[in-house]
Design an enzyme around this catalytic site. Structure first.
Site: not given
Length: 227
Positions: A9, A171, A11
Protein backbone atom coordinates in the site's frame (compact mmCIF):
# COMPACT_ATOMS: atom_id res chain seq x y z
CA UNK A 1 9.74 -19.96 -12.39
CA UNK A 2 7.86 -16.67 -11.85
CA UNK A 3 9.51 -14.46 -9.26
CA UNK A 4 7.65 -13.85 -5.97
CA UNK A 5 5.93 -10.49 -5.60
CA UNK A 6 5.69 -8.12 -2.65
CA UNK A 7 2.91 -5.54 -2.96
CA UNK A 8 2.78 -2.39 -0.84
CA UNK A 9 0.00 0.00 0.00
CA UNK A 10 1.21 3.58 -0.41
CA UNK A 11 -0.12 6.17 2.06
CA UNK A 12 0.59 5.17 5.65
CA UNK A 13 2.61 2.13 4.59
CA UNK A 14 5.49 3.04 2.27
CA UNK A 15 5.22 6.82 2.47
CA UNK A 16 4.20 9.15 5.31
CA UNK A 17 1.92 11.47 3.34
CA UNK A 18 -0.17 12.71 6.28
CA UNK A 19 1.50 16.14 6.58
CA UNK A 20 0.64 17.01 2.97
CA UNK A 21 -2.85 15.52 3.02
CA UNK A 22 -3.66 17.47 6.19
CA UNK A 23 -2.23 20.65 4.65
CA UNK A 24 -4.56 20.14 1.68
CA UNK A 25 -7.47 19.45 3.98
CA UNK A 26 -6.84 22.69 5.86
CA UNK A 27 -6.54 24.55 2.55
CA UNK A 28 -10.00 23.35 1.58
CA UNK A 29 -11.48 24.05 5.02
CA UNK A 30 -10.25 27.63 4.89
CA UNK A 31 -12.39 28.12 1.77
CA UNK A 32 -15.38 27.11 3.88
CA UNK A 33 -14.28 29.34 6.77
CA UNK A 34 -13.65 26.41 9.08
CA UNK A 35 -10.81 26.17 11.58
CA UNK A 36 -7.77 24.07 10.71
CA UNK A 37 -7.77 20.54 12.08
CA UNK A 38 -5.33 19.24 14.66
CA UNK A 39 -2.84 16.84 13.08
CA UNK A 40 -2.62 14.55 16.10
CA UNK A 41 -6.36 14.16 16.34
CA UNK A 42 -7.08 13.87 12.63
CA UNK A 43 -4.23 11.71 11.35
CA UNK A 44 -6.24 8.53 11.85
CA UNK A 45 -8.72 9.69 9.19
CA UNK A 46 -6.08 10.29 6.49
CA UNK A 47 -6.39 6.77 5.12
CA UNK A 48 -10.08 7.27 4.34
CA UNK A 49 -9.40 9.84 1.60
CA UNK A 50 -10.17 13.51 1.06
CA UNK A 51 -13.95 13.24 0.85
CA UNK A 52 -14.24 11.52 4.25
CA UNK A 53 -11.68 13.87 5.81
CA UNK A 54 -13.70 16.91 4.71
CA UNK A 55 -16.90 15.32 6.01
CA UNK A 56 -15.36 14.48 9.40
CA UNK A 57 -13.90 17.98 9.76
CA UNK A 58 -17.29 19.57 9.18
CA UNK A 59 -18.98 17.19 11.61
CA UNK A 60 -16.35 17.93 14.27
CA UNK A 61 -17.12 21.64 13.96
CA UNK A 62 -20.89 21.07 13.80
CA UNK A 63 -21.16 22.48 10.29
CA UNK A 64 -23.56 21.14 7.68
CA UNK A 65 -22.21 20.12 4.29
CA UNK A 66 -24.32 19.70 1.19
CA UNK A 67 -23.25 17.71 -1.87
CA UNK A 68 -22.35 20.74 -4.00
CA UNK A 69 -20.12 22.24 -1.31
CA UNK A 70 -18.59 18.84 -0.58
CA UNK A 71 -17.64 18.43 -4.25
CA UNK A 72 -16.24 21.99 -4.39
CA UNK A 73 -14.05 21.44 -1.34
CA UNK A 74 -12.88 18.05 -2.57
CA UNK A 75 -11.70 19.65 -5.82
CA UNK A 76 -9.82 22.30 -3.84
CA UNK A 77 -8.29 19.55 -1.71
CA UNK A 78 -7.17 17.45 -4.70
CA UNK A 79 -5.86 20.43 -6.69
CA UNK A 80 -3.82 21.66 -3.72
CA UNK A 81 -2.43 18.19 -3.04
CA UNK A 82 -1.55 17.55 -6.69
CA UNK A 83 0.15 20.93 -7.10
CA UNK A 84 2.40 20.34 -4.08
CA UNK A 85 3.64 16.76 -4.61
CA UNK A 86 5.88 15.55 -2.97
CA UNK A 87 5.73 18.32 -0.35
CA UNK A 88 6.75 16.97 3.05
CA UNK A 89 5.98 13.32 2.18
CA UNK A 90 8.85 10.92 2.78
CA UNK A 91 9.39 7.14 2.92
CA UNK A 92 9.07 5.65 6.38
CA UNK A 93 12.31 4.65 8.15
CA UNK A 94 13.70 1.42 6.73
CA UNK A 95 11.71 1.52 3.48
CA UNK A 96 14.68 2.09 1.18
CA UNK A 97 16.66 -0.69 2.85
CA UNK A 98 13.68 -3.07 2.63
CA UNK A 99 13.28 -2.36 -1.07
CA UNK A 100 16.96 -3.17 -1.58
CA UNK A 101 16.62 -6.44 0.37
CA UNK A 102 13.73 -7.70 -1.69
CA UNK A 103 15.26 -6.62 -4.99
CA UNK A 104 18.45 -8.48 -4.11
CA UNK A 105 16.37 -11.56 -3.26
CA UNK A 106 14.77 -11.45 -6.71
CA UNK A 107 11.31 -10.24 -5.76
CA UNK A 108 9.05 -8.20 -8.02
CA UNK A 109 7.85 -5.05 -6.22
CA UNK A 110 4.49 -3.38 -6.79
CA UNK A 111 2.16 -0.78 -5.27
CA UNK A 112 -1.60 -1.24 -4.88
CA UNK A 113 -3.28 1.90 -3.54
CA UNK A 114 -6.66 3.60 -3.41
CA UNK A 115 -4.89 6.88 -4.16
CA UNK A 116 -5.51 8.13 -7.69
CA UNK A 117 -3.00 6.58 -10.09
CA UNK A 118 -1.71 9.91 -11.44
CA UNK A 119 -0.96 11.18 -7.93
CA UNK A 120 0.62 7.85 -6.98
CA UNK A 121 2.91 7.90 -10.00
CA UNK A 122 3.80 11.55 -9.43
CA UNK A 123 4.65 10.95 -5.76
CA UNK A 124 6.82 7.89 -6.40
CA UNK A 125 8.58 9.65 -9.27
CA UNK A 126 9.20 12.80 -7.20
CA UNK A 127 10.76 10.66 -4.48
CA UNK A 128 13.02 8.91 -7.00
CA UNK A 129 11.57 5.44 -6.42
CA UNK A 130 9.82 4.61 -9.71
CA UNK A 131 12.53 2.30 -11.00
CA UNK A 132 11.98 -0.13 -8.13
CA UNK A 133 8.36 -0.99 -8.96
CA UNK A 134 7.17 -3.27 -11.72
CA UNK A 135 3.60 -1.95 -11.33
CA UNK A 136 1.88 0.97 -9.58
CA UNK A 137 -1.91 0.60 -9.56
CA UNK A 138 -4.22 3.26 -8.16
CA UNK A 139 -7.94 3.39 -7.44
CA UNK A 140 -8.69 4.23 -11.08
CA UNK A 141 -6.27 1.81 -12.78
CA UNK A 142 -8.93 -0.90 -13.04
CA UNK A 143 -12.73 -0.91 -12.85
CA UNK A 144 -12.46 -2.01 -9.19
CA UNK A 145 -10.51 -0.98 -6.13
CA UNK A 146 -9.60 -2.30 -2.68
CA UNK A 147 -11.22 -4.03 -0.82
CA UNK A 148 -12.11 -5.83 -4.06
CA UNK A 149 -9.44 -8.58 -4.16
CA UNK A 150 -9.09 -8.17 -7.93
CA UNK A 151 -7.34 -4.85 -7.36
CA UNK A 152 -4.56 -6.75 -5.62
CA UNK A 153 -4.45 -9.82 -7.88
CA UNK A 154 -4.49 -7.74 -11.07
CA UNK A 155 -1.73 -5.49 -9.71
CA UNK A 156 0.37 -8.62 -9.16
CA UNK A 157 -0.33 -9.82 -12.69
CA UNK A 158 0.46 -6.35 -14.06
CA UNK A 159 3.85 -6.62 -12.36
CA UNK A 160 4.45 -9.98 -14.02
CA UNK A 161 3.87 -11.98 -10.85
CA UNK A 162 1.66 -14.81 -9.65
CA UNK A 163 -0.95 -14.20 -6.89
CA UNK A 164 -0.07 -17.63 -5.48
CA UNK A 165 3.48 -16.42 -4.78
CA UNK A 166 2.81 -12.99 -3.32
CA UNK A 167 2.69 -10.97 -0.11
CA UNK A 168 0.77 -7.78 0.71
CA UNK A 169 2.03 -5.08 3.08
CA UNK A 170 -0.48 -2.50 4.33
CA UNK A 171 -1.66 -0.37 7.22
CA UNK A 172 -5.45 -0.66 7.28
CA UNK A 173 -8.44 -2.92 7.53
CA UNK A 174 -9.00 -2.35 3.81
CA UNK A 175 -5.55 -3.71 2.96
CA UNK A 176 -5.95 -6.70 5.26
CA UNK A 177 -9.46 -7.54 4.07
CA UNK A 178 -8.33 -7.25 0.43
CA UNK A 179 -5.41 -9.63 0.91
CA UNK A 180 -7.49 -12.13 2.84
CA UNK A 181 -10.19 -12.13 0.16
CA UNK A 182 -7.47 -12.79 -2.43
CA UNK A 183 -5.97 -15.63 -0.38
CA UNK A 184 -2.70 -13.71 -0.07
CA UNK A 185 -0.78 -13.35 3.23
CA UNK A 186 -0.59 -9.82 4.58
CA UNK A 187 1.86 -8.00 6.85
CA UNK A 188 0.39 -4.99 8.65
CA UNK A 189 2.47 -2.03 9.78
CA UNK A 190 1.24 -0.59 13.08
CA UNK A 191 2.28 3.01 12.42
CA UNK A 192 -0.07 3.90 9.57
CA UNK A 193 -3.41 5.64 9.23
CA UNK A 194 -6.14 3.74 11.03
CA UNK A 195 -8.46 4.53 13.90
CA UNK A 196 -8.22 0.95 15.24
CA UNK A 197 -5.12 -1.12 15.91
CA UNK A 198 -4.30 -3.45 13.03
CA UNK A 199 -4.22 -6.47 15.37
CA UNK A 200 -8.03 -6.29 15.43
CA UNK A 201 -8.11 -7.23 11.74
CA UNK A 202 -5.91 -10.32 12.22
CA UNK A 203 -3.21 -9.92 9.57
CA UNK A 204 -0.68 -12.69 8.97
CA UNK A 205 1.98 -10.66 10.83
CA UNK A 206 2.46 -7.19 12.32
CA UNK A 207 5.62 -5.07 12.17
CA UNK A 208 6.53 -1.79 13.86
CA UNK A 209 9.49 -0.94 11.60
CA UNK A 210 10.53 -1.95 8.11
CA UNK A 211 13.66 -3.55 9.54
CA UNK A 212 11.34 -6.37 10.61
CA UNK A 213 10.12 -6.94 7.04
CA UNK A 214 12.68 -9.58 6.15
CA UNK A 215 12.91 -11.87 3.15
CA UNK A 216 12.75 -14.81 5.55
CA UNK A 217 9.42 -13.57 6.96
CA UNK A 218 8.00 -13.09 3.47
CA UNK A 219 9.09 -16.53 2.33
CA UNK A 220 7.64 -18.21 5.42
CA UNK A 221 4.28 -16.48 4.97
CA UNK A 222 4.08 -17.20 1.25
CA UNK A 223 5.06 -20.82 1.82
CA UNK A 224 2.48 -21.26 4.59
CA UNK A 225 -0.26 -19.79 2.40
CA UNK A 226 0.66 -22.20 -0.37
CA UNK A 227 0.06 -25.17 1.90
Amino acid sequence: MIRPTIVFDLDGTLIDTAPDLLDSLNHSLAASELAAVDEAGFKRFVGHGGRVMIERAHAAQHRSLDVTEHDRLLKLFLDHYTDNIPGKSRPYPGVIEAIARFEKAGYLLAICTNKYQANSLALIEALGLTRHFAAIAGQDTFAFRKPDPRHLTETIRLAGGDPHRALMVGDSQTDIDTAKAAGIPVVAVDFGYTDRHVREFEPSAIISHFDALTVDLAERLISAAGH
